[in-house]
Design an enzyme around this catalytic site. Sequence first.
Site, mmCIF file in Angstrom:
data_model
loop_
_atom_site.group_PDB
_atom_site.id
_atom_site.type_symbol
_atom_site.label_atom_id
_atom_site.label_comp_id
_atom_site.label_asym_id
_atom_site.label_seq_id
_atom_site.Cartn_x
_atom_site.Cartn_y
_atom_site.Cartn_z
ATOM 1 N N LYS A 238 -10.421 -4.567 -3.477
ATOM 2 C CA LYS A 238 -11.293 -3.409 -3.716
ATOM 3 C C LYS A 238 -10.521 -2.117 -3.918
ATOM 4 C CE LYS A 238 -13.392 -3.973 0.832
ATOM 5 N NZ LYS A 238 -12.563 -3.720 2.007
ATOM 6 N N LYS B 286 0.843 -1.207 0.000
ATOM 7 C CA LYS B 286 0.000 0.000 0.000
ATOM 8 C C LYS B 286 0.872 1.249 0.000
ATOM 9 C CE LYS B 286 -4.318 -1.945 1.453
ATOM 10 N NZ LYS B 286 -5.546 -1.892 2.193
ATOM 11 N N LYS C 291 -4.631 -10.847 -6.122
ATOM 12 C CA LYS C 291 -5.879 -11.164 -5.414
ATOM 13 C C LYS C 291 -6.976 -10.177 -5.830
ATOM 14 C CE LYS C 291 -6.061 -8.334 -1.339
ATOM 15 N NZ LYS C 291 -6.889 -8.143 -0.189
HETATM 16 N N1 AQP Z 1 -9.274 -11.768 -2.685
HETATM 17 C C1 AQP Z 1 -9.650 -12.228 -1.496
HETATM 18 N N2 AQP Z 1 -9.920 -13.539 -1.314
HETATM 19 C C2 AQP Z 1 -10.318 -14.008 -0.106
HETATM 20 N N3 AQP Z 1 -10.477 -13.219 0.998
HETATM 21 C C3 AQP Z 1 -10.224 -11.898 0.857
HETATM 22 N N4 AQP Z 1 -10.291 -10.862 1.716
HETATM 23 C C4 AQP Z 1 -9.924 -9.718 1.078
HETATM 24 N N5 AQP Z 1 -9.623 -9.987 -0.206
HETATM 25 C C5 AQP Z 1 -9.793 -11.334 -0.379
HETATM 26 C C6 AQP Z 1 -10.714 -10.982 3.101
HETATM 27 O O1 AQP Z 1 -11.866 -10.150 3.277
HETATM 28 C C7 AQP Z 1 -11.902 -9.681 4.633
HETATM 29 C C8 AQP Z 1 -12.217 -8.214 4.675
HETATM 30 O O2 AQP Z 1 -11.214 -7.504 3.974
HETATM 31 P P1 AQP Z 1 -10.841 -6.016 4.313
HETATM 32 O O3 AQP Z 1 -12.014 -5.151 4.198
HETATM 33 O O4 AQP Z 1 -10.110 -5.984 5.610
HETATM 34 O O5 AQP Z 1 -9.863 -5.634 3.173
HETATM 35 P P2 AQP Z 1 -8.498 -6.261 2.729
HETATM 36 O O6 AQP Z 1 -8.149 -7.508 3.441
HETATM 37 O O7 AQP Z 1 -7.484 -5.178 2.809
HETATM 38 O O8 AQP Z 1 -8.775 -6.669 1.207
HETATM 39 P P3 AQP Z 1 -9.643 -5.900 0.141
HETATM 40 O O9 AQP Z 1 -11.081 -6.047 0.509
HETATM 41 O O10 AQP Z 1 -9.345 -6.345 -1.215
HETATM 42 O O11 AQP Z 1 -9.216 -4.408 0.307
HETATM 43 P P4 AQP Z 1 -7.851 -3.743 -0.142
HETATM 44 O O12 AQP Z 1 -7.973 -3.533 -1.592
HETATM 45 O O13 AQP Z 1 -7.865 -2.475 0.653
HETATM 46 O O14 AQP Z 1 -6.710 -4.649 0.199
HETATM 47 C C9 AQP Z 1 -10.542 -10.032 5.259
HETATM 48 O O15 AQP Z 1 -10.706 -11.157 6.105
HETATM 49 C C10 AQP Z 1 -9.697 -10.403 4.078
HETATM 50 O O16 AQP Z 1 -8.707 -11.358 4.411
#
Ligand code: AQP
Length: 330
Positions: A197, A112, A194
């Site tokens: 979002k 990030k 992966k």
């Molecule tokens: N691609 C993925 N496959 C499986 N699990 C996933 N998680 C995120 N991406 C995947 C899981 O979703 C939960 C909530 O995620 P978050 O809101 O904490 O965001 P994050 O882990 O940072 O991943 P995002 O949603 O894609 O956001 P960004 O883009 O900001 O990194 C967590 O349990 C996560 O493991």
Amino acid sequence: MPKRIFSGAQPTGNVHLGNYLGALRNWVALQRDYESFFCIVNLHAITVPQDPKVLAAKTRELARIYLAVGIDPEVSTVFVQSDVAAHAELTWLLNCVTRMSELERMTQFKDKARKQQENVGVGLFDYPVLMAADILLYQTDLVPVGEDQKQHLELTRDIAIRFNRDYGETFRVPDPFIPKVGARIMSLADPAKKMSKSDEESEAGCIMLLDDADAVRRKFKRAVTDSGTEIRFDAARPAINNLLTIYHLLTEKTPAEVEEHFGGQGYAKLKADLTDVTIEFLKPFQERVRAIDDGKLDEILERGAARAEAIAGPTLAQAKANMGLTGAKS
Ligand code: AQP
């Protein structure tokens, strides 16, 4: 005493199928076997710049999504992180037992920070300590998360063990719950990455839970495949493996049944069927999101914050006392 689970998601961007299959789906499955706390982690969201109005709206939208996927507020505690002040306060205590070198090793921070370049906030660096505070406040046994959170969970355990060693038994040391299948759903546009979002370049690779049927059709149609023809689970063919994993989890058919279903068929059939099952899953879910009444949502979040506070408050007080942080009242 039933064992306890804690987990959360950030109210940023749009919740995608990866979040659902890797995390939310398991929360729903586990909620009746554990005492469950599901948090909307808005303090994590502000570790990167957010528009305040959008953040406030996304926080409520995420609460609706939790309820619409099947989290039962009569069984589980659903609350917003910033409503329970103990999260921020315990973070400070834990900051003082966490090493810079530990945070510098976090791959999510490195990724990030690379995207932010000049504007890397201290909060982004400190994100894993806030996450440790979230979990440890509830004396959590199990943390159901996707694969990307594994390293943060390991740090949480290290922080808890160190705190307990230095200041006396204070926190339960939690275990991760990372599902065997679905823990890392990949982007449809680039199966090496992966589904994420915050990755603006790969919006096309992300099925959002609030996508309409046309968007779902378009995204699966454009999904990357490979030059092979056979439709079977094979880790060496990540694009097809990813599409089959999504199909397997949404239909709850076994991998063998999935392979039999697609036996002798081409990728067009795989994409068409995957589109159908995804739309079939999303349609009633989106109706449930829209049906949740605003007043009811307020009531659920208020009740959730009070229930969370009742557990978090005593844990924080114990941590402060153990550290010798005694003031006028002691
Ligand atoms: N691609 C993925 N496959 C499986 N699990 C996933 N998680 C995120 N991406 C995947 C899981 O979703 C939960 C909530 O995620 P978050 O809101 O904490 O965001 P994050 O882990 O940072 O991943 P995002 O949603 O894609 O956001 P960004 O883009 O900001 O990194 C967590 O349990 C996560 O493991």
